[in-house]
Motif scaffolding. Structure first.
Motif, mmCIF file in Angstrom:
data_model
loop_
_atom_site.group_PDB
_atom_site.id
_atom_site.type_symbol
_atom_site.label_atom_id
_atom_site.label_comp_id
_atom_site.label_asym_id
_atom_site.label_seq_id
_atom_site.Cartn_x
_atom_site.Cartn_y
_atom_site.Cartn_z
ATOM 1 N N PHE A 99 88.080 -40.198 -34.832
ATOM 2 C CA PHE A 99 88.192 -41.648 -34.681
ATOM 3 C C PHE A 99 89.594 -42.091 -34.284
ATOM 4 O O PHE A 99 89.820 -43.264 -34.046
ATOM 5 C CB PHE A 99 87.795 -42.353 -35.984
ATOM 6 N N TRP A 100 90.551 -41.155 -34.243
ATOM 7 C CA TRP A 100 91.931 -41.503 -33.897
ATOM 8 C C TRP A 100 92.143 -41.297 -32.409
ATOM 9 O O TRP A 100 91.846 -40.244 -31.859
ATOM 10 C CB TRP A 100 92.933 -40.649 -34.680
ATOM 11 N N GLY A 101 92.684 -42.306 -31.771
ATOM 12 C CA GLY A 101 93.048 -42.206 -30.357
ATOM 13 C C GLY A 101 94.550 -42.145 -30.199
ATOM 14 O O GLY A 101 95.313 -42.289 -31.152
ATOM 15 N N ARG A 102 94.977 -41.924 -28.948
ATOM 16 C CA ARG A 102 96.414 -41.847 -28.703
ATOM 17 C C ARG A 102 97.094 -43.179 -28.938
ATOM 18 O O ARG A 102 98.271 -43.247 -29.263
ATOM 19 C CB ARG A 102 96.664 -41.387 -27.255
ATOM 20 N N GLY A 103 96.361 -44.279 -28.747
ATOM 21 C CA GLY A 103 96.948 -45.590 -28.977
ATOM 22 C C GLY A 103 96.963 -46.023 -30.424
ATOM 23 O O GLY A 103 97.423 -47.116 -30.746
ATOM 24 N N SER A 104 96.436 -45.169 -31.328
ATOM 25 C CA SER A 104 96.354 -45.542 -32.747
ATOM 26 C C SER A 104 97.554 -45.082 -33.545
ATOM 27 O O SER A 104 97.565 -45.243 -34.767
ATOM 28 C CB SER A 104 95.071 -44.942 -33.357
ATOM 29 N N ASN A 105 98.544 -44.513 -32.913
ATOM 30 C CA ASN A 105 99.705 -43.997 -33.634
ATOM 31 C C ASN A 105 100.808 -45.032 -33.766
ATOM 32 O O ASN A 105 101.952 -44.660 -34.035
ATOM 33 C CB ASN A 105 100.241 -42.755 -32.921
ATOM 34 N N ARG A 106 100.494 -46.268 -33.556
ATOM 35 C CA ARG A 106 101.470 -47.344 -33.696
ATOM 36 C C ARG A 106 100.988 -48.348 -34.736
ATOM 37 O O ARG A 106 99.789 -48.442 -35.009
ATOM 38 C CB ARG A 106 101.698 -48.057 -32.361
ATOM 39 N N LEU A 107 101.925 -49.079 -35.278
ATOM 40 C CA LEU A 107 101.590 -50.142 -36.215
ATOM 41 C C LEU A 107 101.257 -51.403 -35.430
ATOM 42 O O LEU A 107 102.092 -51.921 -34.676
ATOM 43 C CB LEU A 107 102.760 -50.399 -37.164
ATOM 44 N N LEU A 108 100.048 -51.881 -35.570
ATOM 45 C CA LEU A 108 99.615 -53.096 -34.888
ATOM 46 C C LEU A 108 99.943 -54.288 -35.774
ATOM 47 O O LEU A 108 99.453 -54.395 -36.898
ATOM 48 C CB LEU A 108 98.114 -53.050 -34.594
ATOM 49 N N ILE A 109 100.786 -55.183 -35.272
ATOM 50 C CA ILE A 109 101.242 -56.346 -36.030
ATOM 51 C C ILE A 109 100.594 -57.578 -35.421
ATOM 52 O O ILE A 109 100.852 -57.936 -34.264
ATOM 53 C CB ILE A 109 102.773 -56.466 -35.995
ATOM 54 N N LEU A 110 99.735 -58.231 -36.178
ATOM 55 C CA LEU A 110 98.998 -59.403 -35.709
ATOM 56 C C LEU A 110 99.799 -60.668 -35.990
ATOM 57 O O LEU A 110 100.305 -60.861 -37.102
ATOM 58 C CB LEU A 110 97.636 -59.482 -36.404
ATOM 59 N N ILE A 111 99.901 -61.533 -34.969
ATOM 60 C CA ILE A 111 100.649 -62.780 -35.097
ATOM 61 C C ILE A 111 99.759 -63.916 -34.579
ATOM 62 O O ILE A 111 99.736 -64.201 -33.375
ATOM 63 C CB ILE A 111 101.973 -62.730 -34.313
ATOM 64 N N PRO A 112 98.981 -64.560 -35.453
ATOM 65 C CA PRO A 112 98.168 -65.702 -35.012
ATOM 66 C C PRO A 112 99.021 -66.957 -34.857
ATOM 67 O O PRO A 112 99.952 -67.187 -35.627
ATOM 68 C CB PRO A 112 97.137 -65.852 -36.127
ATOM 69 N N LEU A 113 98.683 -67.764 -33.871
ATOM 70 C CA LEU A 113 99.471 -68.960 -33.605
ATOM 71 C C LEU A 113 99.363 -69.992 -34.719
ATOM 72 O O LEU A 113 100.305 -70.740 -34.965
ATOM 73 C CB LEU A 113 99.040 -69.581 -32.276
ATOM 74 N N ASN A 114 98.215 -70.070 -35.382
ATOM 75 C CA ASN A 114 98.072 -71.057 -36.444
ATOM 76 C C ASN A 114 98.670 -70.605 -37.763
ATOM 77 O O ASN A 114 98.699 -71.372 -38.733
ATOM 78 C CB ASN A 114 96.598 -71.411 -36.637
ATOM 79 N N ALA A 115 99.159 -69.365 -37.846
ATOM 80 C CA ALA A 115 99.814 -68.807 -39.039
ATOM 81 C C ALA A 115 98.915 -68.768 -40.260
ATOM 82 O O ALA A 115 99.387 -68.474 -41.353
ATOM 83 C CB ALA A 115 101.094 -69.587 -39.373
ATOM 84 N N ASN A 116 97.632 -69.044 -40.084
ATOM 85 C CA ASN A 116 96.684 -69.028 -41.206
ATOM 86 C C ASN A 116 96.012 -67.666 -41.220
ATOM 87 O O ASN A 116 95.125 -67.380 -40.411
ATOM 88 C CB ASN A 116 95.656 -70.147 -41.041
ATOM 89 N N ILE A 117 96.440 -66.816 -42.113
ATOM 90 C CA ILE A 117 95.938 -65.451 -42.155
ATOM 91 C C ILE A 117 95.278 -65.197 -43.495
ATOM 92 O O ILE A 117 95.610 -65.816 -44.512
ATOM 93 C CB ILE A 117 97.079 -64.434 -41.912
ATOM 94 N N SER A 118 94.330 -64.286 -43.480
ATOM 95 C CA SER A 118 93.645 -63.894 -44.709
ATOM 96 C C SER A 118 94.212 -62.562 -45.190
ATOM 97 O O SER A 118 94.805 -61.803 -44.419
ATOM 98 C CB SER A 118 92.139 -63.774 -44.465
ATOM 99 N N HIS A 119 93.988 -62.276 -46.438
ATOM 100 C CA HIS A 119 94.525 -61.052 -47.021
ATOM 101 C C HIS A 119 93.618 -59.848 -46.774
ATOM 102 O O HIS A 119 94.032 -58.710 -47.023
ATOM 103 C CB HIS A 119 94.746 -61.238 -48.515
ATOM 104 N N LYS A 120 92.411 -60.068 -46.292
ATOM 105 C CA LYS A 120 91.479 -58.990 -45.978
ATOM 106 C C LYS A 120 90.939 -59.218 -44.574
ATOM 107 O O LYS A 120 90.335 -60.262 -44.297
ATOM 108 C CB LYS A 120 90.331 -58.935 -46.991
ATOM 109 N N LEU A 121 91.149 -58.249 -43.709
ATOM 110 C CA LEU A 121 90.721 -58.406 -42.327
ATOM 111 C C LEU A 121 89.208 -58.454 -42.192
ATOM 112 O O LEU A 121 88.678 -59.107 -41.288
ATOM 113 C CB LEU A 121 91.272 -57.251 -41.471
#
Length: 416
Positions: free
Chosen positions: A195-217
């Motif tokens: 299930f791991w790809g070459r693009g999965s070796n980085r930390l993906l940092i999500l930045i929503p414009l409304n800044a309203n984020i939940s603690h569980k994706l």
């Protein structure tokens, strides 16, 4: 996830020097026109205007100096020097004083070319006093654009502080250890390797414009499932021994039901921006919050691009809040990034092995059988009818090290 074109249209660029260029052009045109209409009075008018424009800020600076000296000299300046700190802070710097002195000297040298010089002096004093009054009342205060330009230029926004805090207090510590953590995780989770790809070796940092984020994706998208945590990173930090830093691994399902594992999380400082917008005492509305989120993204991107410790270990994903109606927008944005990484990155393979057991026989140098590649007298090479194929992969050829030999004397210069 926004494309590069959408990001360029959405993220504000730093303000340029166009207002300054427009001011210079207007001043040049006006100067030429006045010099053509009244050349004999030009220097007198210029001196009077510059003196009025400089005396006003000087008088306003004197008013500010009275406040600073009486109530803030110890608390704000810690008893530091008057000339080195307090006067420049009140706008009584050397540039303003120099401009006022030069304009006064120019007015004196021009020989009073203005008619009714006494009335001009009265108008000069009245203009300076009224400027001080209007400036103190806020009528001549800086506009929102000027304040924004000053804050961005001096890195005084809330977004700048949050971006630097997020980088220095978190990303700079954990990103250099990310690759080892992923390797250790994959070694202990053998079943998850496909299930791991070459693009999965980085930390993906999500930045929503409304800044309203939940603690569980998974609460935002049912195509995202929490799988496990990476091994904890324990770092001594600010007096805390073994402070724990961790990342979570999620499985993101595409439209074909295939799962993709990746390390993804929201940018934690966005919680601060959102909480500030909910507090009335912070004076931080929705419009200001959105602007600060964009500045946070731009600042953090600029910081990480110049960081050697974090290079090729992260990916910032800006999420537009206009797609809230799509229940799978978050998972699709993550998958778009992973697919983009799969297309951009490629695996370097070693060159094919060349057989040397049966080397081709060298052509005969007998008359009538000229060699395929024969050096000519002019230093060029003659290419025969059977050249080597040009599609062969280039390889590096190394020669065996040879021992060093001293010069050998093979002539007899002295006859007995």
């Amino acid at each position: 996830m926004l494309s590069l074109k959408d990001e360029d249209a959405l993220i504000p660029r730093p303000r340029g020097a166009l207002p300054r260029a427009c001011a210079v052009a207007m001043a040049a045109v006006t100067t030429v026109v006045i010099m053509c209409l009244s050349p004999e009075r030009f220097f007198g008018w210029v001196s009077m205007v510059i003196l009025a424009l400089t005396l006003g800020p000087l008088m306003h600076g004197i008013c500010l100096l009275a406040e600073e000296m009486l109530h803030h000299s110890n608390t704000r300046y810690r008893g530091r020097g008057l000339l080195t700190h307090i006067l420049p802070a009140c706008g009584l710097g050397g540039k303003t004083l120099l401009a006022a002195l030069v304009s006064g000297l120019l007015l004196n040298l021009s020989g009073n070319p203005l008619p009714h010089i006494e009335q001009c002096l009265e108008l000069l004093i009245l203009t300076s006093v009224l400027y001080t009054l209007f400036k103190s009342l806020g009528v001549l205060g800086p506009s929102e654009v000027e304040v924004s330009d000053i804050c961005e230029g001096r890195k005084m926004n809330v977004a700048h502080g949050l971006a630097w805090s997020f980088y220095l207090g978190y990303l700079k510590l954990v990103l250099p250890r990310l690759e080892d953590s992923i390797s250790a995780f994959r070694a202990t989770h053998q079943s998850s390797r496909p299930f791991w790809g070459r693009g999965s070796n980085r930390l993906l940092i999500l930045i929503p414009l409304n800044a309203n984020i939940s603690h569980k994706l998974e609460d935002e998208d049912d195509h995202i499932r929490f799988y496990d945590n990476l091994p904890n990173n324990m770092i001594d930090r600010a007096g805390v021994r073994g402070r724990v830093y961790k990342h979570s691994v999620y499985r993101v399902q595409d439209e074909n039901g295939k799962a993709h594992e990746c390390v993804v999380e929201y940018a934690t400082p966005l919680l601060t921006l959102y909480s500030m917008s909910q507090e009335s005492s912070a004076g931080f509305g929705e419009t200001e919050r959105r602007q600060q989120v964009l500045l946070f993204y731009r600042t953090l991107q600029n910081i990480l691009e110049h960081s050697l410790e974090c290079r090729n270990r992260y990916k910032l994903i800006l999420l537009n809040d206009e797609h809230d109606a799509d229940p799978h927008f978050l998972s699709q944005s993550i998958l778009n990034h992973l697919q983009q990484q799969e297309r951009e990155e490629f695996c370097l393979t070693p060159p094919p092995h060349q057989e040397t057991d049966n080397p081709p026989a060298r052509p005969s140098s007998a008359p009538g059988n000229a060699p395929t590649n024969a050096p000519l007298a002019n230093g060029e090479w003659h290419i025969g009818h059977n050249p080597a194929p040009m599609s062969r992969d280039p390889t590096l050829m190394f020669s065996e090290p040879m021992p060093l030999r001293g010069p050998v004397e093979n002539t007899d210069n002295y006859q007995s």
